[in-house]
Design a protein around this motif. Structure first.
Motif, short mmCIF file in Angstrom:
data_model
loop_
_atom_site.label_atom_id
_atom_site.label_comp_id
_atom_site.label_asym_id
_atom_site.label_seq_id
_atom_site.Cartn_x
_atom_site.Cartn_y
_atom_site.Cartn_z
N GLU A 63 -17.10 13.50 -7.79
CA GLU A 63 -17.09 14.47 -8.88
C GLU A 63 -17.03 15.89 -8.31
OE1 GLU A 63 -19.94 16.00 -12.59
OE2 GLU A 63 -20.50 14.26 -11.38
N GLY A 64 -16.09 16.68 -8.83
CA GLY A 64 -15.95 18.07 -8.40
C GLY A 64 -14.89 18.28 -7.36
N ASP A 65 -14.44 17.20 -6.67
CA ASP A 65 -13.39 17.37 -5.66
C ASP A 65 -12.04 17.56 -6.34
OD1 ASP A 65 -15.26 17.13 -3.74
OD2 ASP A 65 -14.72 15.09 -3.12
N SER A 66 -11.09 18.12 -5.57
CA SER A 66 -9.72 18.25 -6.05
C SER A 66 -8.96 16.97 -5.76
CB SER A 66 -9.02 19.44 -5.40
OG SER A 66 -8.95 19.27 -4.00
N LEU A 67 -7.82 16.78 -6.50
CA LEU A 67 -7.04 15.57 -6.34
C LEU A 67 -5.60 15.87 -6.70
CD1 LEU A 67 -6.82 12.46 -5.93
CD2 LEU A 67 -7.37 12.23 -8.37
N VAL A 68 -4.66 15.26 -5.94
CA VAL A 68 -3.23 15.37 -6.23
C VAL A 68 -2.67 13.96 -6.33
CG1 VAL A 68 -0.99 16.25 -5.51
CG2 VAL A 68 -3.06 17.58 -5.04
N LEU A 69 -2.04 13.63 -7.46
CA LEU A 69 -1.36 12.36 -7.63
C LEU A 69 0.13 12.62 -7.48
CD1 LEU A 69 -3.27 10.82 -10.72
CD2 LEU A 69 -3.75 10.55 -8.28
N HIS A 70 0.73 12.03 -6.40
CA HIS A 70 2.13 12.31 -6.10
C HIS A 70 3.03 11.43 -6.94
CE1 HIS A 70 1.00 14.90 -2.77
NE2 HIS A 70 0.16 13.94 -2.34
N CYS A 71 4.12 12.04 -7.45
CA CYS A 71 5.10 11.30 -8.24
C CYS A 71 6.26 10.83 -7.34
CB CYS A 71 5.62 12.16 -9.39
SG CYS A 71 6.84 11.32 -10.44
N ARG A 72 6.86 11.76 -6.59
CA ARG A 72 7.98 11.49 -5.68
C ARG A 72 9.08 10.67 -6.37
NH1 ARG A 72 3.53 10.13 -2.15
NH2 ARG A 72 3.02 11.87 -0.77
N PRO A 73 9.72 11.21 -7.39
CA PRO A 73 10.75 10.47 -8.13
C PRO A 73 11.99 10.27 -7.27
CG PRO A 73 10.72 12.75 -8.83
CD PRO A 73 9.56 12.60 -7.90
N PRO A 74 12.80 9.26 -7.55
CA PRO A 74 14.05 9.06 -6.81
C PRO A 74 15.02 10.20 -7.09
CG PRO A 74 13.96 7.58 -8.68
CD PRO A 74 12.60 8.23 -8.60
N VAL A 75 15.87 10.49 -6.12
CA VAL A 75 16.84 11.58 -6.27
C VAL A 75 17.97 11.10 -7.16
CG1 VAL A 75 18.43 13.12 -5.08
CG2 VAL A 75 16.24 12.51 -4.02
#
Length: 1092
Positions: A63-75
């Motif tokens: 709780e309180g930490d940062s988070l990044v959820l990567h999408c990385r869609p196909p080109v």
């Protein structure tokens, strides 16, 4: 390629792959004059690839930490649109704490326990292929620090768990990383800069431009201010942009250096040239960009360096110079401006022609404009060399020049401010060295359309009618159309709206009709409009939400909420109350307050069960009452006031009736309301006598002396006690008739119709009541000259108060009267004083009762008369005046005769034959002459003359002559009638109608006398029935009327010397003997006698 077209169609619907057609295409169009080429057209197939398979580990965070959820869609081609949803296809909520970046990743500035879920799914939508690709779900689990289980703790070091507790921390940028970065964007594109920060509390982002301001009107903030968006960027937008992330613990920043590059763009694109042989010209191709573009030329699609040589052509960088061109110099040139970010290509046709002028505008084209507006007359032309254009007005007009005209390069003639005299024919002449041509156009200048009576602001009551006027003036050759709008929209589809020729009427206006009404007048050339506001007013809506607060024994506070005022401000609130205890259902006025007030402190009375209601008032009227408030019963108390209007008046000589106005129910202040009635004889009794009564407003005290004063008081009391001590009033016991009559009655006769009477007042103690005044009884005893008894009619005059004299008007002259005087009180009249006799002196008599004239002869008339009805004294004589009226309508000399009073007839002799006379007759006493009566009569004509006339009348020639005269008179009468109908006057006919000759008046059958002569007002013909009766008797009324006729409504009368006032012709205040013109017309018989 399509036939007869340069369009290339690539169809892969029936097979084939798009990739086979991928490449750069260019179109070339070629003819004998040269070749033109198109820009490069790039064809690439769209792609929507699938996500690559990957193993996604669950994300476990504190709780309180940062988070990044990567999408990385196909080109894909074009790039996809990214969004995040859950398994239920619901978009994930975003905020300042959770947001999606430009690259599609989902950023958490700090995670919270509610972020725990297993279905974070990234979707990529490829619009061109209309497909959506889905990434595998991502799982996130957030662990609060106080609930980490032992399993998780076993896999983490003590430092990881306990050395870093969940605490607030200052911002750290998640993207972009580092302290600086760069960004290149092309001119005209949209610049997007992004900063997303981690921190607890969630940071707030702010953007600045170092050394400058963010461009106004082109700067926008998106994604909770994490994205800076600048549209239509230019080189001036290059610079350093700083984003600052800040929370309560500190801040972090990042500087993005932006460089704006530019693909080539035109400064001056080459334009087609039309040259004639031997002329010079230039092609200019100027472009800019960053970096600066290279300029290259092509001729007919071939680089100019290897194109066929042309001695008239010289290339100088971005310019081609042509000198002394020939027809073979015609060609298509291409200019190419390119840099690393793009290129421009433009074709310019150099056409060498030798053409005489041509005018492309249709002949006799009609132009119509409104006065004071510009007029543009076209003269589209073509020719090589370029023709010169001249304009003329009219067939033989001179060339147009001057500031009132503007000549455009394309041949158009502009008249900036057209006037009515600008109307006419205009000629355009185009000439060059190869020829000349002209064309005519027509210009009509119309009057402007105007609204001469505009709709006006209206304030109207609900359910009434309203009308807006829109009266227009327009050019007679234009057909206007009138449109009405409400609030800039079409009128409601409602039959209440009636659109007339020049007005709009709204029937039964309602609140929804409020708004702005616009009258729009359109013609083919102009449009005008005018607007007016309609405000619908009505009585206000009733107040509501009545509330009682601060209840005390004698006061309470009432508050309410006003209803809708319906466009008319509320001026007053009326507060009413109901006493449910004493008068249920009856509402009384409590108070009124201004319309701005919604609370009021009300004073209350004890022992009242109050309910209140409020009524709103505006200029239109009163609202319906509000719903009643809750009831409030006040406590009982002693009465605050005593009965009012206390009186003591006896009804009989030995009683005293005490009356009062009872208190109203709420004035009782408690149960058991009674009255204590007290009285004592003034200046006689020391002690009060009292009784207590209830439910009455009267008490009778019997056995009192006659008419003596009493002191009286009435006090209210209830079960709780008495009201304050009441004030005392004075009353009297019953009255009796007065005992004595007034004495020393004296009469002073002032004139024949007025007398003054005096008397001594009676002692007040004998009046035995309230003195109201004195009455004088008087009556006529007998008429002195006749000594005849008549019915005695007594007259009464009342003199109010303690008066001791009075005037007796309207007495008859020369009469004997008696009178007596009596005193009057509230009970009645006292005894009469002894009769007092007095006499009135003589007066002037009334007119004789009749005057008739009989036995007319050639030279005499017999007059008979009756004595006056009211001689008003002893008659001394009669006065007769008379005068002739001749054929010229003049009055002759006035003759006066005095006749003894005992005569009743007279024969007048030595009169002229066949003559009309007017008589004036009145009686006299020693006081003077009375009013007169008048009469007229005619002596008969000579018998011999009458016989001669009869003889003549039997002659044939005379009969023929008379028929001719009658026919002529008939024609004259018809002409007169026609002229009168047209408003004209015919003087001869008026005179004939006003006074016919007495010799042709009809003979009365009974006595052979002539009819009465009468002159109607304004010389009108004699009215039917205006003849004198056969017995020649003239009543007083008839005589007066006849005299009025002669005097135009003024009563005729004699002066003291006997002369008549008012001339015979109707004009006032002139002596009749002066011989003024009579209204008698010439007699046809007299005319005949003269003729004979």
């Amino acid at each position: 390629m399509k036939p007869n077209s340069g369009t290339l169609v690539i169809n892969i619907m029936n097979g084939g792959k798009a990739e086979a057609y991928e490449g750069v295409y260019q179109c070339t169009a070629r003819n004998e004059r040269g070749a033109a080429i198109s820009n490069n057209i790039v064809i690439r197939p769209s792609r929507s690839p699938l996500w690559t398979k990957e193993k996604l580990e669950p994300n476990q965070v504190r709780e309180g930490d940062s988070l990044v959820l990567h999408c990385r869609p196909p080109v894909g081609l074009p790039p996809p649109i990214i969004f995040w949803m859950d398994n239920a296809f619901q978009r994930l909520p975003q905020s300042e704490r959770v947001s999606q970046g430009l690259n599609g990743d989902l950023y958490f500035s700090n995670v919270q326990p509610e972020d725990t879920r297993e279905d974070y799914i990234c979707y990529a939508r490829f619009n061109h292929t209309q497909t959506i690709q889905q990434k595998q779900p991502i799982s996130v689990k957030v662990f609060p620090m106080d609930s980490l289980n032992d399993t998780i703790a076993a896999n983490l070091s003590d430092t990881d768990i306990y050395a870093k507790p969940v605490t607030e921390r200052q911002p750290v940028l998640l993207t972009p990383t580092g302290s600086t970065s760069t960004k290149v964007e092309l001119r005209g594109n949209v610049l997007l800069l992004e900063c997303i920060a981690a921190g607890l509390p969630t940071p707030v982002i702010r953007w600045i431009k170092e050394g400058g301001e963010l461009p106004a009107n082109r700067t926008f903030f998106e994604n909770f201010k994490k994205t800076l968006k600048i549209i239509d960027v230019s080189e001036a937008d290059s610079g350093n942009y700083k984003c600052i992330a800040r929370n309560t613990l500190g801040s972090a920043h990042h500087v993005i250096s932006v460089t704006v590059k530019a693909a080539p763009y035109w400064i001056t694109a080459p334009r087609n040239l039309v040259l004639s042989p031997g002329e010079d010209g230039t092609l200019i191709c100027r472009a800019n960009g960053n970096p600066k573009p290279n300029i290259s030329w092509l001729a007919n699609g071939v680089p100019i360096a290897i194109a066929p040589e042309d001695p008239s052509r010289k290339v100088d960088g971005d310019t081609i110079i042509f000198s002394h061109v020939q027809e073979r110099s015609s060609s298509v040139y291409q200019c190419n401006a390119s840099n690393e970010y793009g290129y421009l290509l433009a074709n310019a046709f150099v056409n060498v022609l030798a053409e005489p002028p041509r005018i492309l505008t249709p002949p006799n084209k009609l132009y119509q404009v409104i006065t004071d507006n510009p007029a543009l007359l076209d003269c589209a032309y073509f020719g090589s060399p370029k023709p010169e254009i001249e304009w003329f007005k009219g067939v033989k007009g001179s060339i147009l020049r001057g500031n009132e005209y503007i000549f455009h390069d394309n041949g158009t003639l502009e008249i900036p401010v057209a006037q009515k005299d600008s109307t006419g024919t205009y000629t355009c002449v185009a000439r060059n060295e190869l020829g000349k041509i002209q064309n005519e156009v027509q210009l009509e200048v119309k009057d402007p359309t105007m609204i001469i009576k505009q709709p006006e602001y209206k304030v109207i009551q609900r359910y009434s009618h309203v009308s807006f006027e829109c009266i227009i003036k327009h050019d007679s050759t234009l057909l206007p159309t009138v449109i009405w709008l409400k609030d800039n929209n079409e009128l409601p589809d409602d039959e209440r709206f009636l659109v007339g020729k020049d007005n709009l009427t709204i029937m039964n206006v309602t609140d929804k009709d409020d708004g702005t009404y616009t009258c729009i007048v359109n013609t083919t050339l102009d449009s005008v409009s005018a607007s007016a506001v309609l405000t619908v007013v009505a009585r206000p809506n009733p107040p509501f939400d009545l509330e009682l607060t601060g209840q005390l024994e004698r006061s309470v506070e009432l508050s309410w909420v006003p209803g809708d005022e319906n466009n008319s401000p509320i001026t007053t609130f009326v507060i009413e109350y109901e006493d449910g205890l004493h008068e249920p259902g009856v509402w009384h006025l409590q108070t009124e307050v201004p319309g701005t007030q919604t609370t009021v402190q009300l004073k209350l009375s004890p022992y009242v069960n109050y309910s209140f209601r409020v009524i709103a008032v505006n200029e239109i009227g009163r609202s319906q009452p509000s719903e009643p408030s809750e009831q409030y019963l006040t406590k009982s108390a002693n009465p605050d006031e005593n009965p009012s209007n206390v009186q003591g008046i006896g009804s009989v000589p030995d009683n005293l009736v005490i009356t009062w106005e009872s208190l109203k129910g709420f004035q009782s202040n408690g149960p058991g309301l009674q009255y204590k009635v007290s009285w004592r004889q003034k200046d006689f009794d020391d002690e009060w006598t009292s009784v207590i009564v209830a439910n009455v407003s009267k008490y009778i005290v019997s056995g009192t002396p006659t008419f003596v004063p009493y002191e009286i008081k009435v006090q209210a009391l209830n079960d709780l006690g008495y009201a304050p001590e009441p004030s005392e009033v004075i009353g009297h016991s019953g009255e009796d008739l007065p005992m004595v009559a007034p004495g020393n009655v004296q009469v002073h006769v002032i004139n024949s119709t007025l007398a003054k009477v005096h008397w001594d007042p009676v002692p007040l103690k004998t009046v035995r009541g309230h003195l109201q005044g004195y009455k004088v009884y008087y009556w006529k005893v007998q008429s002195l000259p006749r000594r005849s008894r008549r019915h005695i009619e007594k007259k009464i005059l009342t003199f109010r108060g303690n008066k001791t004299f009075g005037m007796l008007p309207g007495l008859e002259p020369y009469s004997s009267y008696k009178l007596n005087v009596r005193v009057v009180n509230g009970k009645g009249e006292g005894p009469a004083s002894p009769d007092k006799v007095f006499k009135t002196p003589e007066g002037v008599p009334s007119s004789p009762s009749f005057l008739k004239i009989t036995n007319p002869t050639l030279d005499s008339l017999t007059l008979e008369w009756g004595s006056p009805t009211h001689p008003n004294g002893v008659l001394t004589s009669y006065i007769l005046k008379f005068q002739p009226i001749n054929n010229t309508h003049e009055l002759g000399p006035l003759i006066e005769i005095r006749i003894p009073a005992n005569e009743s007839s007279l024969i007048l002799k030595n009169l002229n034959y066949s003559t009309r006379y007017k008589f004036y007759f009145n009686a006299q006493t020693s006081v003077g002459s009375g009013s007169q009566i008048t009469e007229e009569a005619v002596t008969i004509m000579d018998e011999a003359m009458a016989s001669r006339q009869v003889d003549i009348a039997t002659q044939g020639w005379f009969i023929g002559l008379m028929c001719a005269v009658a026919l002529l008179i008939l024609i004259l009468l018809i002409v007169c009638f026609i002229r009168r109908n047209k408003g004209g006057k015919y003087p001869v006919k008026e005179k004939e109608d006003a006074h016919a000759d007495p010799e042709i008046q009809p003979m009365k059958e009974d006595d052979g006398t002539f009819g009465e002569y009468s002159d109607a007002e304004d010389h009108k013909p004699l009215k039917k029935g205006s003849r004198t009766p056969s017995d020649r008797t003239v009543k007083k009324e008839d005589s007066d009327d006849s005299l009025v006729d002669y005097g135009e409504g003024v009563n005729g009368q004699f002066n003291e010397d006997g002369s008549f006032i008012g001339q015979y012709s109707g004009k006032k205040e002139k002596e009749p003997a002066e011989g003024n013109e009579s209204s008698e017309a010439p007699s046809p018989v007299n005319a005949m006698n003269s003729f004979v």
